[in-house]
Write an enzyme that holds these catalytic residues in place. Structure first.
Site, PDB file in Angstrom:
ATOM      1  N   SER A 280     -34.576   7.996  83.324  1.00  0.00           N
ATOM      2  CA  SER A 280     -33.504   7.278  83.997  1.00  0.00           C
ATOM      3  C   SER A 280     -34.113   6.228  84.914  1.00  0.00           C
ATOM      4  CB  SER A 280     -32.667   8.263  84.809  1.00  0.00           C
ATOM      5  OG  SER A 280     -32.065   7.603  85.902  1.00  0.00           O
ATOM      6  N   LYS A 286     -34.792  12.830  85.586  1.00  0.00           N
ATOM      7  CA  LYS A 286     -34.045  12.889  84.323  1.00  0.00           C
ATOM      8  C   LYS A 286     -34.925  12.816  83.069  1.00  0.00           C
ATOM      9  CE  LYS A 286     -30.297  13.117  83.617  1.00  0.00           C
ATOM     10  NZ  LYS A 286     -29.224  12.119  83.515  1.00  0.00           N
ATOM     11  N   GLU A 293     -28.141  11.238  70.948  1.00  0.00           N
ATOM     12  CA  GLU A 293     -26.933  10.556  71.441  1.00  0.00           C
ATOM     13  C   GLU A 293     -26.653   9.298  70.620  1.00  0.00           C
ATOM     14  OE1 GLU A 293     -26.398  10.762  76.080  1.00  0.00           O
ATOM     15  OE2 GLU A 293     -28.508  10.586  75.602  1.00  0.00           O
TER      16      GLU A 293
END
Ligand code: ARG
Length: 458
Positions: A280, A286, A293
């Site tokens: 991130s 993260k 995805e």
């Protein structure tokens, strides 16, 4: 021929507007058909010579010219021009430039309408072979993962609520079955793609004595289209590929979704390799599952391509209409997206780490052996409905106390039903629950092992 004049320019008094040239050109999209266009033209030229429509010498010069154009393109030396609209005209113009007037004979007994659909079929036939291989590769990778964790038990879900314990390997093989059917659909599609349309002319066939069977033999088509109007009008073979791809993407997307879910802290069933995750820009801790995805997200794009071409096709009068040029972008992008997604999913599956203990622990909780207890009572003569109701009461008692069924002492279980004996405790373990499900297609290890053996993985 005058430079700058259209190959079809004879009946026109003035030049094409610049805006129209730009608007109608498809060369940016269809240049990728060059290899297939040249292969088709070479076969066509050889047939023309064999039928004495052109001389053998002429055919040889045309074939040599086409081969050198292929080299030019592959070496990046070819200058594509929007003024020549599409790949077919670009190559033909260059051929005439290279070999002179004899090049003008190539387009005898042929139209761009049967030429373009030939190119599409040759292209898709090639690509389908790699797609089929890629589906097979992902299938095998999933099967190998199943073999590696053959005995691991996880909660099986319905409504995303814990339902009954299953083998993780059995769950993975569910995805394998879906991919197997995708493979079948793609193979079926390949059969219908593999039909020669060339020789249909613009729409009505040709007055010249062509030999379509010979062209089919040269290009390896087992079948020849039966109706010239149909051959240049329909793109159902593209629609079929897009449909099969859309269904494949439903499957890939569901697999991807499970990877996202399972790698979350809430599930914690698997760990995705660092190499296949991203970070991130703001939150230093993260690690995001971007690859699955994106596979999930690209499903939307593929469904869109199918919808786009269905819409293009639905109101078209026979035969060819320029609308059909809009088939290329959806097809090419679907081919690229399908191949890339299958490949990256295969890589990802190959490197998944499974947290067996977490899965096993989750499989112990959630009172998932309630059905087993009901089946146990059925085995001791109780009708299933009564057993279901009785176990429901036991479940309620467990929920009140915050314990598992197998944590209740025998004395207490007997108070619910005297049919319950000490052997119930063995019956209620996840291992026993799984291995007792030996019905065909059930989760028992014996079934999973058999399937893996069938696939040659075990
Ligand atoms: N580029 C066109 C296509 O992709 C083929 C050309 C046919 N054009 C024509 N005016 N007949 O469909």
């Amino acid at each position: 021929m005058v430079r700058g004049e259209k190959l079809w320019g004879g009946r026109f008094a003035g030049r094409t507007a610049g805006s129209v040239e730009a608007f109608t050109a498809s060369i940016d999209v269809d240049a990728r058909l060059y290899r297939h266009d040249i292969a088709g033209s070479i076969a066509h030229a050889r047939m023309l010579a064999r039928q004495r429509i052109i001389s053998s010498r002429e055919a040889r010069r045309i074939v040599r010219g086409l081969s050198s154009i292929q080299k030019e393109i592959e070496e990046g030396k070819f200058r594509f021009s929007a003024a020549d609209e599409d790949i077919h005209m670009n190559i033909e113009r260059r051929l005439i430039g290279r070999v002179g007037r004899v090049g003008e004979k190539l387009h005898t007994a042929r139209s761009r309408n049967d030429q373009v659909v030939l190119d599409m079929r040759l292209y898709l036939r090639d690509e389908l072979k790699s797609v089929l291989q890629a589906v097979e590769n992902l299938k095998r990778e999933l099967a190998r993962l199943a073999k590696r964790y053959l005995k691991v038990i996880m909660p099986g879900y319905t409504h995303l609520q814990r339902a009954q314990p299953v083998l993780f390997s059995h769950h993975l093989l569910a995805h394998v079955e879906m991919l197997e059917r995708d493979h079948e659909r793609m193979s079926g599609c390949l059969e219908r793609v593999n039909v020669l349309p060339l020789g249909s002319g613009a729409l009505a066939g040709t007055t010249l004595p062509i030999d379509r069977r010979y062209v089919a033999r040269l290009l390896g088509f087992p079948r020849i289209s039966r109706n010239s109007i149909d051959a240049v009008s329909d793109r159902d073979f593209v629609l079929e590929f897009l449909s099969a791809s859309a269904i494949l993407f439903v499957h890939l997307s569901r697999l991807a979704e499970e990877m996202v879910l399972w790698s979350s802290a809430e599930f914690g069933f698997i760990e995705l390799p660092d190499r296949y995750c991203t970070g991130s820009s703001m939150m230093p801790q993260k690690k995001n599952p971007d690859v699955p995805e994106l596979v999930r997200g690209k499903a939307g794009r593929i469904f869109g391509h199918l919808q786009a071409l269905l819409t293009v096709m639905k109101g078209l009068p026979l035969a060819y209409n320029r609308d059909l040029q809009e088939d290329k972008l959806p097809l090419f992008d679907t081919v690229d997206t399908v191949k890339a997604s299958l490949e990256v999913m295969r890589e990802l599956v190959g490197e998944i780490k499974v947290k067996k203990e977490r899965m096993m622990a989750a499989a112990q909780n959630g009172l998932m052996n309630a059905t087993d207890l009901a089946d146990y009572l059925v085995g001791r003569g109780m009708p299933f409905r009564s057993a279901h109701a009785l176990v429901g009461k036991i479940v309620r008692a467990c929920l009140e106390r915050g314990c598992r069924i197998e944590e209740l002492p025998l004395k207490e279980l007997k108070r619910f039903s005297p049919r319950i004996e000490r052997d119930v405790y063995i019956y209620l373990t996840p291992q026993a629950a799984v291995d007792r499900r030996r019905s065909v297609g059930g989760t028992a290890s014996a079934n999973v092992r058999r399937r893996l053996k069938e696939m040659g993985v075990l």
